[in-house]
Design a protein around this motif. Structure first.
Motif, PDB file in Angstrom:
ATOM      1  N   LYS A   1       0.898  -1.045   0.084  1.00 44.50           N
ATOM      2  CA  LYS A   1      -0.303   0.209   0.194  1.00 44.50           C
ATOM      3  C   LYS A   1       0.806   1.216   0.252  1.00 44.50           C
ATOM      4  CE  LYS A   1      -4.527   1.479   2.231  1.00 44.50           C
ATOM      5  NZ  LYS A   1      -5.116   1.402   3.860  1.00 44.50           N
ATOM      6  N   ALA A   2       2.134   1.514   1.137  1.00 42.90           N
ATOM      7  CA  ALA A   2       3.004   2.492   0.592  1.00 42.90           C
ATOM      8  C   ALA A   2       3.337   2.709  -0.733  1.00 42.90           C
ATOM      9  CB  ALA A   2       3.915   2.027   1.546  1.00 42.90           C
ATOM     10  N   ALA A   3       4.024   1.737  -1.141  1.00 43.68           N
ATOM     11  CA  ALA A   3       4.249   2.025  -2.361  1.00 43.68           C
ATOM     12  C   ALA A   3       3.398   1.962  -3.581  1.00 43.68           C
ATOM     13  CB  ALA A   3       4.823   0.710  -2.306  1.00 43.68           C
ATOM     14  N   GLN A   4       2.315   2.075  -3.717  1.00 42.01           N
ATOM     15  CA  GLN A   4       1.275   2.077  -4.252  1.00 42.01           C
ATOM     16  C   GLN A   4       0.759   3.883  -4.147  1.00 42.01           C
ATOM     17  OE1 GLN A   4      -0.579  -0.002  -5.880  1.00 42.01           O
ATOM     18  NE2 GLN A   4      -1.976   1.787  -7.522  1.00 42.01           N
TER      19      GLN A   4
ATOM     20  N   VAL B   1       7.141   2.863 -15.653  1.00 43.84           N
ATOM     21  CA  VAL B   1       8.642   3.605 -14.441  1.00 43.84           C
ATOM     22  C   VAL B   1       7.977   3.917 -13.414  1.00 43.84           C
ATOM     23  CG1 VAL B   1      10.207   5.302 -13.498  1.00 43.84           C
ATOM     24  CG2 VAL B   1      10.211   4.974 -16.258  1.00 43.84           C
ATOM     25  N   ARG B   2       8.433   2.828 -12.664  1.00 45.37           N
ATOM     26  CA  ARG B   2       7.879   3.225 -11.096  1.00 45.37           C
ATOM     27  C   ARG B   2       8.665   2.798 -10.043  1.00 45.37           C
ATOM     28  NH1 ARG B   2       5.464  -3.005 -12.414  1.00 45.37           N
ATOM     29  NH2 ARG B   2       4.549  -2.343 -13.831  1.00 45.37           N
TER      30      ARG B   2
ATOM     31  N   LEU C   1      13.751  -3.533  -4.216  1.00 47.29           N
ATOM     32  CA  LEU C   1      15.475  -2.908  -4.128  1.00 47.29           C
ATOM     33  C   LEU C   1      15.679  -2.081  -2.484  1.00 47.29           C
ATOM     34  CD1 LEU C   1      15.566  -0.286  -7.025  1.00 47.29           C
ATOM     35  CD2 LEU C   1      16.873  -1.951  -6.913  1.00 47.29           C
ATOM     36  N   LYS C   2      16.648  -2.490  -2.098  1.00 44.90           N
ATOM     37  CA  LYS C   2      17.461  -1.963  -0.527  1.00 44.90           C
ATOM     38  C   LYS C   2      18.003  -0.881  -0.718  1.00 44.90           C
ATOM     39  CE  LYS C   2      17.569  -4.388   2.798  1.00 44.90           C
ATOM     40  NZ  LYS C   2      18.710  -5.040   3.733  1.00 44.90           N
ATOM     41  N   SER C   3      19.570  -1.461  -1.547  1.00 42.86           N
ATOM     42  CA  SER C   3      20.283  -0.434  -1.229  1.00 42.86           C
ATOM     43  C   SER C   3      21.195   0.623  -3.028  1.00 42.86           C
ATOM     44  CB  SER C   3      21.981  -0.648  -0.698  1.00 42.86           C
ATOM     45  OG  SER C   3      22.138  -1.937  -1.896  1.00 42.86           O
ATOM     46  N   HIS C   4      20.466  -0.191  -4.187  1.00 44.03           N
ATOM     47  CA  HIS C   4      20.592   0.061  -4.669  1.00 44.03           C
ATOM     48  C   HIS C   4      19.399   0.732  -5.565  1.00 44.03           C
ATOM     49  CE1 HIS C   4      23.810  -2.499  -6.584  1.00 44.03           C
ATOM     50  NE2 HIS C   4      22.966  -3.256  -5.821  1.00 44.03           N
TER      51      HIS C   4
ATOM     52  N   GLN D   1       9.268  -6.728 -21.998  1.00 37.41           N
ATOM     53  CA  GLN D   1       8.734  -5.576 -21.903  1.00 37.41           C
ATOM     54  C   GLN D   1       9.357  -5.090 -20.254  1.00 37.41           C
ATOM     55  OE1 GLN D   1       4.458  -6.231 -21.521  1.00 37.41           O
ATOM     56  NE2 GLN D   1       4.952  -6.740 -23.787  1.00 37.41           N
ATOM     57  N   LYS D   2      10.881  -3.866 -20.143  1.00 38.17           N
ATOM     58  CA  LYS D   2      11.072  -3.124 -19.726  1.00 38.17           C
ATOM     59  C   LYS D   2      10.160  -2.407 -19.027  1.00 38.17           C
ATOM     60  CE  LYS D   2      15.459  -5.140 -21.792  1.00 38.17           C
ATOM     61  NZ  LYS D   2      14.308  -4.806 -23.019  1.00 38.17           N
ATOM     62  N   VAL D   3      10.573  -2.830 -17.252  1.00 38.89           N
ATOM     63  CA  VAL D   3      10.501  -1.669 -16.753  1.00 38.89           C
ATOM     64  C   VAL D   3      11.204  -1.406 -16.004  1.00 38.89           C
ATOM     65  CG1 VAL D   3       8.471  -1.815 -14.697  1.00 38.89           C
ATOM     66  CG2 VAL D   3       8.582  -2.804 -16.371  1.00 38.89           C
ATOM     67  N   LEU D   4      11.357   0.513 -15.501  1.00 37.88           N
ATOM     68  CA  LEU D   4      12.468   0.445 -15.040  1.00 37.88           C
ATOM     69  C   LEU D   4      11.958   1.059 -13.017  1.00 37.88           C
ATOM     70  CD1 LEU D   4      15.470   1.610 -15.167  1.00 37.88           C
ATOM     71  CD2 LEU D   4      14.059   3.782 -14.893  1.00 37.88           C
ATOM     72  N   GLU D   5      12.366   0.339 -12.562  1.00 35.51           N
ATOM     73  CA  GLU D   5      12.067   0.689 -11.119  1.00 35.51           C
ATOM     74  C   GLU D   5      13.223   1.303 -10.155  1.00 35.51           C
ATOM     75  OE1 GLU D   5      11.032  -3.187  -9.415  1.00 35.51           O
ATOM     76  OE2 GLU D   5      10.724  -3.898 -10.924  1.00 35.51           O
ATOM     77  N   LEU D   6      12.269   1.909  -9.200  1.00 33.00           N
ATOM     78  CA  LEU D   6      13.114   2.485  -8.601  1.00 33.00           C
ATOM     79  C   LEU D   6      13.035   2.697  -7.162  1.00 33.00           C
ATOM     80  CD1 LEU D   6      12.179   6.675 -10.647  1.00 33.00           C
ATOM     81  CD2 LEU D   6      14.578   4.779 -11.090  1.00 33.00           C
ATOM     82  N   ASN D   7      13.881   3.673  -6.401  1.00 28.66           N
ATOM     83  CA  ASN D   7      14.148   2.753  -5.078  1.00 28.66           C
ATOM     84  C   ASN D   7      14.013   4.168  -4.336  1.00 28.66           C
ATOM     85  OD1 ASN D   7      14.709   3.021  -2.213  1.00 28.66           O
ATOM     86  ND2 ASN D   7      16.699   1.691  -2.371  1.00 28.66           N
ATOM     87  N   GLY D   8      12.441   4.387  -3.549  1.00 27.74           N
ATOM     88  CA  GLY D   8      11.887   5.518  -3.097  1.00 27.74           C
ATOM     89  C   GLY D   8      12.540   6.029  -1.686  1.00 27.74           C
ATOM     90  N   GLU D   9      13.556   4.980  -1.368  1.00 30.76           N
ATOM     91  CA  GLU D   9      14.362   5.902  -0.227  1.00 30.76           C
ATOM     92  C   GLU D   9      15.584   6.371  -0.830  1.00 30.76           C
ATOM     93  OE1 GLU D   9      12.993   5.140   2.957  1.00 30.76           O
ATOM     94  OE2 GLU D   9      11.417   4.982   1.518  1.00 30.76           O
TER      95      GLU D   9
END
Ligand code: ADP
Ligand code: MG
Length: 640
Positions: free
Chosen positions: A510-513, A537-538, A543-546, A579-587
């Motif tokens: 939920k938090a990620a959403q 992109v989402r 991801l933890k450290s990257h 189909q590629k998705v770029l995922e970002l580390n919000g932290e």
């Protein structure tokens, strides 16, 4: 003396046969020896009930002689012989088998007579310009001579013969420019042919062989004496008679099996496993199979030909019968001997043979069980086996739309990131914590690198195991299997770089959403900058450290894209893309930076950063980046 015509369509048949059934001339000897062996069998069978047969069991033999000067090969047996009528009937009519009748008349199902087709004898005309058969039937005083030069017909005249039995004299054809017949007058070659096809004929095949020895040194020989040689002849038994596969396993030493394997299949390592199988019932056969200790150098190439040696009642009929082995067990070597097959059968006919299909099915089960036993009881050996041939089993799983996946899945091993060794899928399930939803795997070239993927760290930290797949076929194999486990309790396979991992709690999700929604303008801007390189992109949950990673959506994973892209004919534009998705580390601080750029409206810098991050994510996954030079320049730009 009147020359009699062969019966009915015999002439045509004779030509047809000579040119089509047999592709290989040298088998004429196999056919004649098999007939001699059958004739002895018949007399022996008779002796069981008829006490007028006085030949002792050990006196039965087949005798081979060669005379280069007269260009003759002579084969003599002391079997049952033929009367005048039988010569007419059996040799005067092609496709008429006295042996077949004999079997029927005597209801002798358990006697192992080879002939049943009635064409083998004529193979003699492939190499002989004239064939003479002198025969005296057991219980008769008369002997008869049958003679033929081939298609025109034959003659029968009375003659003399001391003992019952049959003698066949072939006059070998003169060599021509195209065909070499002289090779059949070469003693070594003839012996080789006997050994190749008739080594396991039950009766001794004897021949006087020319040998050479050193003469004894004379008493008065001086200092400069040079040894002299003389030739002599010696009676030799050419065949070994008892086939190893017919002996009970307990009577054969391991070393004998190993030696047999190495001699016959030209290997210098002992086999990893010896499989002895005899069955009766629907498919009657003896088989002696081997799982090689190492893969032949050409195993994974097109040159490698699978197949088992096929014998009919101890006589070799095919050197490599491919139809006896499914592709996924193509590494198995060995021999199969069945009395239900006939000698004179062409490859095409053999393919249709129902008996052969039964044998194949039975062998397949047997091999599978033996491999399973090896896996359960000799794990180290099995690991080694799997390193050699596991790839083939995985191909087997994947091939034919997964038709054989069920049969093979328990034989598969994969590398476990947690256990640091090869494990079975069953072993993975056994150790799986109750809350784990999927069987996790990562696919790529190096196990070390895979274990360091951000998502891998996440899975392992949860205490879950992860299969590290490093062979191109691995992921395709798991995709075909889809899941593993007992019915209704199956667990799906999950690539850690695709889709949801099922690791997050509801709250985390939920938090990620929410975070995603809040950052929508940023994602839209980055997506625009990256164009069709990514489908989305989402915010990432893996991801933890990257700061970033790439994942895939849909059926094709990143690794599969790589494998398919490297296949011949699939390079460049034609290659299927995931189909590629770029995922970002919000932290991550980088995320805050991106956000600031977007809010400040600095589209240009944001675009450049998006590109750098995208390339970085590709590199982490071990995927090629489109323009390495541009990437290097962009990084340098940052350092200025
Ligand atoms: P098949 O062996 O399939 O019956 P062949 O053409 O090889 O057919 O032989 C035809 C028949 O000739 C045999 O079935 C057998 O009755 C007879 N025959 C051939 N060779 C011999 C032999 N050496 N002694 C006795 N009978 C023989
Ligand atoms: Mg025959």
């Amino acid at each position: 003396m009147a020359v009699k015509q062969f019966k009915a369509e015999s002439k045509k048949l004779l030509d047809l046969m000579i040119n089509s059934i047999y592709s290989n001339k040298e088998i004429f000897l196999r056919e004649l020896i098999s007939n001699a062996s059958d004739a002895i069998d018949k007399l022996y069978f008779k002796s069981l009930t008829d006490h007028s047969v006085t030949t002792k069991k050990e006196d039965y033999k087949i005798f081979l002689a060669l005379d280069k000067d007269s260009r003759t090969i002579t084969l003599t047996d002391n079997g049952i012989g033929m009367t005048k009528e039988e010569l007419e009937k059996n040799l005067g009519t092609i496709a008429r088998s006295g042996s077949f009748d004999f079997k029927a008349e005597n209801k002798a199902e358990d006697i192992d007579i080879i002939g049943q087709f009635g064409v083998g004898f004529y193979s003699a005309f492939m190499v002989a310009s004239r064939v003479t058969v002198i025969s005296r039937a057991f219980g008769s005083e008369e002997a008869w001579k049958w003679e033929s030069k081939g298609a025109e017909g034959y003659t029968i005249t009375q003659t003399e013969k001391d003992e019952p039995g049959t003698q066949i004299i072939l006059v070998v054809k003169e060599s021509t420019e195209k065909e070499n017949y002289d090779e059949f007058l070469d003693e070594y070659n003839l012996v080789r042919i006997v050994k190749k096809y008739s080594d396991y004929v039950r009766y001794p095949i004897e021949m006087y062989r020319e040998k050479s020895r050193q003469k004894e040194k004379p008493a008065d020989a001086g200092e400069d004496y040079e040894p002299e040689y003389e030739s002599y002849t010696e009676l030799e038994t050419l065949n070994s008679m008892v086939p190893l596969w017919k002996r009970a396993k307990k009577d054969v030493a391991d070393e004998e099996y190993n030696q047999f394997y190495k001699d016959k299949f030209y290997d210098y390592t002992d086999p990893a496993r010896v499989i002895v199988s005899r069955t009766e019932g629907t498919a009657t056969y003896n088989a002696l199979l081997f799982v090689p200790g190492r893969a032949p150098y050409n195993y994974y190439t097109r040159e490698y030909e699978k197949g088992l040696q096929l014998y009919a009642s101890g006589v070799l009929i095919m050197e490599k019968c491919a139809d006896l082995l499914p592709d996924y067990f193509s590494f198995v070597k060995g021999v199969v001997d069945s009395q239900d097959l006939s000698l004179n059968i062409s490859r095409e006919m053999l393919q249709q043979d129902g008996q052969l299909k039964l044998i194949r099915g039975s062998l397949e089960k047997k091999i599978k069980n033996e491999l399973n036993a090896m896996k359960n009881n000799e794990r180290e050996k099995y690991d080694e086996f799997f390193k050699n041939f596991g790839r083939q089993l995985k191909f087997g799983c994947y091939a034919d739309y997964g038709m054989n996946a069920e049969l093979l899945k328990d034989l598969l091993l994969f590398y476990s990131a947690k256990e640091k060794k090869l494990i079975t899928l069953a072993e993975y399930l056994e150790k799986m914590p109750g809350e784990q939803k999927y069987i996790y795997y990562a696919a790529g070239e190096s196990a070390d690198r895979l274990a360091k993927l951000p998502a891998a760290e996440l899975v392992l930290e949860k205490g879950f195991d992860l299969l590290l797949l490093t062979e191109d076929v691995d992921e395709f194999c798991l995709q075909v299997l889809r899941h593993y486990g007992e019915k209704d309790k199956e667990k799906e396979f999950k690539n850690i770089s695709g889709g949801e991992l099922g690791l997050e709690t509801e709250e985390e999700k939920k938090a990620a959403q929410e975070a995603s929604e809040a950052s929508k303008p940023l994602f839209d801007a980055m997506k625009e900058a990256l164009g069709d390189k990514v489908t989305d992109v989402r915010i990432s949950t893996r991801l933890k450290s990257h700061p970033v990673c790439i994942s895939s959506e849909g059926p094709l994973s990143l690794e599969m894209e790589k494998v398919l892209g490297s296949m011949p004919g699939a390079e460049g534009e034609m290659a299927p893309k995931s189909q590629k998705v770029l995922e970002l580390n919000g932290e991550h601080p980088v995320f805050a930076k991106l956000k600031a750029l977007q809010e400040a409206g600095d589209k240009e810098t944001l675009g450049r950063y998006a590109d750098i991050l995208y390339n970085q994510a590709l590199l982490i996954e071990g995927l090629p980046i489109e323009d390495p030079v541009a990437y290097a320049q962009a990084v340098c730009e940052l350092m200025k």
